[in-house]
Scaffold this motif. Structure first.
Motif, short mmCIF file in Angstrom:
data_model
loop_
_atom_site.label_atom_id
_atom_site.label_comp_id
_atom_site.label_asym_id
_atom_site.label_seq_id
_atom_site.Cartn_x
_atom_site.Cartn_y
_atom_site.Cartn_z
N ASN A 1 0.74 -0.93 5.15
CA ASN A 1 -0.61 -1.66 5.31
C ASN A 1 -1.53 -0.71 5.60
O ASN A 1 -1.28 0.51 6.52
CB ASN A 1 -0.76 -2.79 6.33
N GLU A 2 -2.91 -0.46 5.15
CA GLU A 2 -4.06 0.26 5.61
C GLU A 2 -4.16 0.52 7.21
O GLU A 2 -4.52 1.69 7.61
CB GLU A 2 -5.46 -0.16 5.13
N GLU A 3 -3.88 -0.66 7.78
CA GLU A 3 -4.31 -0.20 9.24
C GLU A 3 -3.18 0.49 10.20
O GLU A 3 -3.36 1.03 11.25
CB GLU A 3 -4.57 -1.67 10.02
N HIS A 4 -2.16 0.61 9.34
CA HIS A 4 -0.88 1.50 9.82
C HIS A 4 -0.86 2.98 9.14
O HIS A 4 -0.03 3.69 9.61
CB HIS A 4 0.43 0.55 9.60
N ARG A 5 -1.84 3.13 8.31
CA ARG A 5 -1.72 4.38 7.72
C ARG A 5 -2.28 5.59 8.33
O ARG A 5 -2.33 6.72 8.34
CB ARG A 5 -2.18 4.53 6.37
#
Length: 233
Positions: A186-190
């Motif tokens: 997910n974007e927030e974990h990249r």
């Protein structure tokens, strides 16, 4: 590193197993139409006026319909299925119950893992407010056989644990690298340092385009320039 979740077996489509608020909403709306339309037809076409008390039941039905909007505020979706067994990510293999599948032999991996229990649904006006986190899916091919399972994430923290596990498996190349696997994060974990370092490695080894890597991490132009200097140094 270890992650596990309950395997979910779907049984009923959502539309055939309504929750309490959905039943109250739709049944009362149907009853209101059945009760009111004939009365309105008679008054309009036969010039007959019903006494005021004749409309009291319609008001009661309307209040029942209105109450469904309050019931939904604390309501969860129906499961429409049951739990059976566990899925787990181990250091070198994926396990479905007691059967192990080596990462090195897994192909065509697909993971949809963004639904968690207690997450707000998209039902903005009617229906249950919260989901059960059972819309997560894993699908892969192993030795020519395709397997597909749904699983539950029971909290937002559980979702974070899944993401951390996927980052570990992908960046350590436990599973043979494929570009599409990067989309599982997910974007927030990249912004995790392991993911950023892996993207830098892929760029240096020319296994991914520079612009594609920067877009995946979500860097702005200044951050991208700093990142480029770092990986090329």
């Amino acid at each position: 590193m270890s992650f596990s979740a309950s395997i979910f077996i779907p049984q009923k489509p959502k539309g055939f197993n309504l929750t309490r608020s959905e039943k109250l909403c739709w049944y009362s709306l149907g009853a209101l139409l059945i009760y009111s339309l004939p009365a309105l037809f008679i008054e309009n076409y036969y010039d007959y006026r019903f006494p005021q008390w004749a409309y009291y039941p319609a008001l009661l039905i309307f209040l029942l319909n209105f109450s469904s909007y309050f019931i939904r505020l604390t309501e969860f979706e129906n499961l429409n299925g049951y739990f059976d067994g566990l899925i787990s990510f181990e250091e070198d293999c994926l396990k479905l119950n007691e059967t192990e599948y080596k990462y090195s032999a897994i192909e065509n991996l697909i993971i949809y893992g963004n639904s968690f229990s207690g997450e707000k649904t998209k039902n903005y006006r009617y229906g249950p407010m919260y989901g059960n986190g059972v819309e997560n899916l894993i699908s892969f091919t192993h030795n020519g056989f395709k397997l597909e399972k749904y699983f539950q994430l029971n909290s937002e923290r559980h979702l974070d644990e899944l993401q951390a596990t996927l980052i570990h498996i992908i960046t350590c190349e436990k599973i043979p690298y494929r570009r599409e696997y990067l989309n599982f994060i997910n974007e927030e974990h990249r912004s995790f340092i392991l993911f950023e370092l892996f993207i830098g490695k892929l760029i240096k080894e020319k296994r991914i385009e520079y612009r594609d890597g920067i877009r995946l991490i979500g860097f702005n132009s200044k951050q991208a320039e700093e990142f480029k200097n770092k990986i090329l140094s």
